[in-house]
Design a protein around this motif. Structure first.
Motif, short mmCIF file in Angstrom:
data_model
loop_
_atom_site.label_atom_id
_atom_site.label_comp_id
_atom_site.label_asym_id
_atom_site.label_seq_id
_atom_site.Cartn_x
_atom_site.Cartn_y
_atom_site.Cartn_z
N ARG A 224 -8.24 -10.08 -19.31
CA ARG A 224 -6.97 -9.96 -18.59
C ARG A 224 -7.06 -8.89 -17.51
O ARG A 224 -7.58 -7.79 -17.75
N GLY A 225 -6.58 -9.22 -16.33
CA GLY A 225 -6.48 -8.26 -15.24
C GLY A 225 -5.02 -7.96 -14.98
O GLY A 225 -4.24 -8.87 -14.67
N GLU A 226 -4.62 -6.70 -15.15
CA GLU A 226 -3.22 -6.31 -15.00
C GLU A 226 -3.02 -5.58 -13.68
O GLU A 226 -3.83 -4.76 -13.27
N TYR A 227 -1.91 -5.91 -13.02
CA TYR A 227 -1.59 -5.34 -11.72
C TYR A 227 -0.32 -4.49 -11.78
O TYR A 227 0.60 -4.78 -12.55
N PHE A 228 -0.29 -3.48 -10.94
CA PHE A 228 0.96 -2.84 -10.57
C PHE A 228 1.29 -3.25 -9.13
O PHE A 228 0.43 -3.74 -8.40
N LYS A 229 2.53 -3.03 -8.74
CA LYS A 229 2.94 -3.22 -7.35
C LYS A 229 3.40 -1.87 -6.79
O LYS A 229 3.98 -1.06 -7.51
N LEU A 230 3.11 -1.66 -5.52
CA LEU A 230 3.65 -0.47 -4.87
C LEU A 230 5.12 -0.70 -4.58
O LEU A 230 5.52 -1.77 -4.10
N LYS A 231 5.93 0.31 -4.87
CA LYS A 231 7.35 0.23 -4.53
C LYS A 231 7.50 0.13 -3.00
O LYS A 231 6.66 0.65 -2.26
N GLY A 262 2.98 -13.10 0.77
CA GLY A 262 4.44 -13.20 0.75
C GLY A 262 5.14 -11.85 0.88
O GLY A 262 6.35 -11.76 0.72
N GLY A 263 4.36 -10.80 1.16
CA GLY A 263 4.90 -9.45 1.25
C GLY A 263 4.59 -8.62 0.02
O GLY A 263 4.40 -9.15 -1.07
N GLY A 264 4.54 -7.32 0.21
CA GLY A 264 4.26 -6.42 -0.90
C GLY A 264 2.78 -6.09 -1.01
O GLY A 264 1.92 -6.68 -0.33
N VAL A 265 2.48 -5.13 -1.89
CA VAL A 265 1.11 -4.67 -2.12
C VAL A 265 0.85 -4.60 -3.62
O VAL A 265 1.64 -4.00 -4.36
#
Length: 398
Positions: A224-231, A262-265
């Motif tokens: 499993r590869g888990e991601y965070f998103k930058l606010k 689609g936007g975001g990081v």
């Protein structure tokens, strides 16, 4: 009766079906997908990167298919109006001991035909990514971002227009190879096919075993590869894609920063053993599948060799501060409070009995079946090329 029955409605299965129908329109081709939509698993959970072919051993199936598939994918998307952005990336060495591996990557890229990559100094890196930290880097202008679910939906649309079928909510339960036809039983129907093509991703080894009596010598191990998103207020810290220098002994690229089409990081992923094959959450456990992984001799050898790396990945999975610390090696300004939970994907990593984590695509053939048993990243980028490779094997049978 079907000429070709394809198991798996991810990007590789759909690309294979499409390439067969484009070359031999008279052949009947049906895709069986156990979920209620295409691209439900690996394809729909990846980070949406168009890979250039920088990392892969020259002459390997990964390298040749990625480079050929890259051009095929971009041409397809331009013709069909699927949005993409060739924003480019930088690969960053954050410490002097990473410089030899960075040079190896650079030379490998040149050998793979990436003539526009360039070595960049810390000052040049900061011109591209003002907040990055590093002692040297490589600029890779070929890399891009895309929505692979949208690509799959377009493959499916094109396939249906050519007379191909996609049958959803059909889980394969039994395969019986015969002398001239193979019988495939699903939860809904029974099919006869001249040839079965297995593109079942996370279950490709299990499907492959159904196609033959002799035991196959590999096992899919789910990571499993888990991601965070930058606010949103911190997304200005990343302008393109930023990658570390990968560990050459481990088939993962390390935590990195990816702008999304689609936007975001996104920030990540780590790489931890999933406790079920489709385990997208820490709490997802299938005891039978976990036992199958832990009891596989090859995995036991991998665990013995990489236990320290594995513990570090697991620690980052449960510690946001540890995950943040890994990201800070690339962008020191990142803070724990800058991150919010993102998604997760599961990589179907083939592992052989001797403890080898297969680095290349693996295609196993029998008289009545073609099994695509290891097609992790860059399979999405390479999908039309892999589809062409597999379709040539299919068409040689007709």
């Amino acid at each position: 009766m079907q000429d070709v029955l394809i198991i798996g409605g991810g990007i590789v299965g759909l690309a294979t079906a499409l390439r067969i129908k484009q070359q031999r329109p008279h052949l009947s081709v049906t895709v069986l997908e156990k979920e209620n939509r295409v691209a439900a698993h690996q394809t729909g959970h990846n980070s949406g990167v168009i890979h250039s072919g920088l990392y892969y051993k020259p002459g390997s199936l990964k390298a040749t298919n990625c480079i050929r598939g890259y051009d095929m994918l971009l041409q397809f998307c331009r013709e069909e109006g699927v949005p993409f952005d060739l924003c480019g990336k930088i690969v960053v060495a954050t410490k002097p001991e990473e410089l030899p591996q960075l040079e190896t990557l650079y030379q490998r890229g040149l050998q793979n035909g990436l003539t526009q990559i360039s070595k960049i100094s810390p000052a040049e890196m900061r011109e591209i990514e003002p907040h990055v930290n590093g002692v040297a880097g490589i600029r890779v202008p070929y890399t891009g971002i895309i929505d692979y679910t949208a690509v799959c939906e377009k493959y499916a649309e094109k396939l249906r227009a050519l007379g191909g079928e996609i049958r959803l909510d059909e889980r394969v339960e039994q395969i019986t190879p015969g002398t001239s036809l193979t019988v495939v039983v699903t939860n809904r129907a029974t099919y006869e096919a001249k040839l079965v093509v297995n593109c079942a991703g996370l279950y490709s080894d299990k499907v492959a075993q159904m196609t033959q009596r002799a035991p196959i010598d590999l096992r899919i191990v789910p990571f499993r590869g888990e991601y965070f998103k930058l606010k949103p207020h911190r997304q200005h810290l990343v302008k393109h894609l930023i990658y570390p220098v990968p560990d050459p002994n481990f088939p993962f690229l390390g935590v990195h920063f990816t702008r999304m089409i689609g936007g975001g990081v996104e920030a990540g992923p780590n790489a931890v053993l999933a406790f079920r094959r489709e385990g997208y959450h820490k709490t997802d456990v299938n005891l039978t599948e976990l036992f199958e992984t832990l009891s596989w001799p090859g995995f036991q050898k991998v665990a013995a060799k990489y236990w320290q790396t594995g513990l570090g990945e697991m620690y980052r999975s449960f510690s946001k501060s540890a995950f943040t610390k890994a990201l800070q090696e690339l962008i020191p300004e990142i803070r724990e409070e800058d991150l919010e939970d993102g998604g997760a994907g599961v990589r179907a990593q083939a592992c052989d009995r001797t403890g080898g984590l297969l680095d290349d695509f693996a295609i196993l053939e029998t008289d009545r079946a073609i099994n695509v048993c290891n097609a992790p990243s860059p399979a999405a980028t390479s999908s039309l090329s892999i589809g062409q490779t597999v379709s040539e094997k299919v068409l040689a049978r007709f």
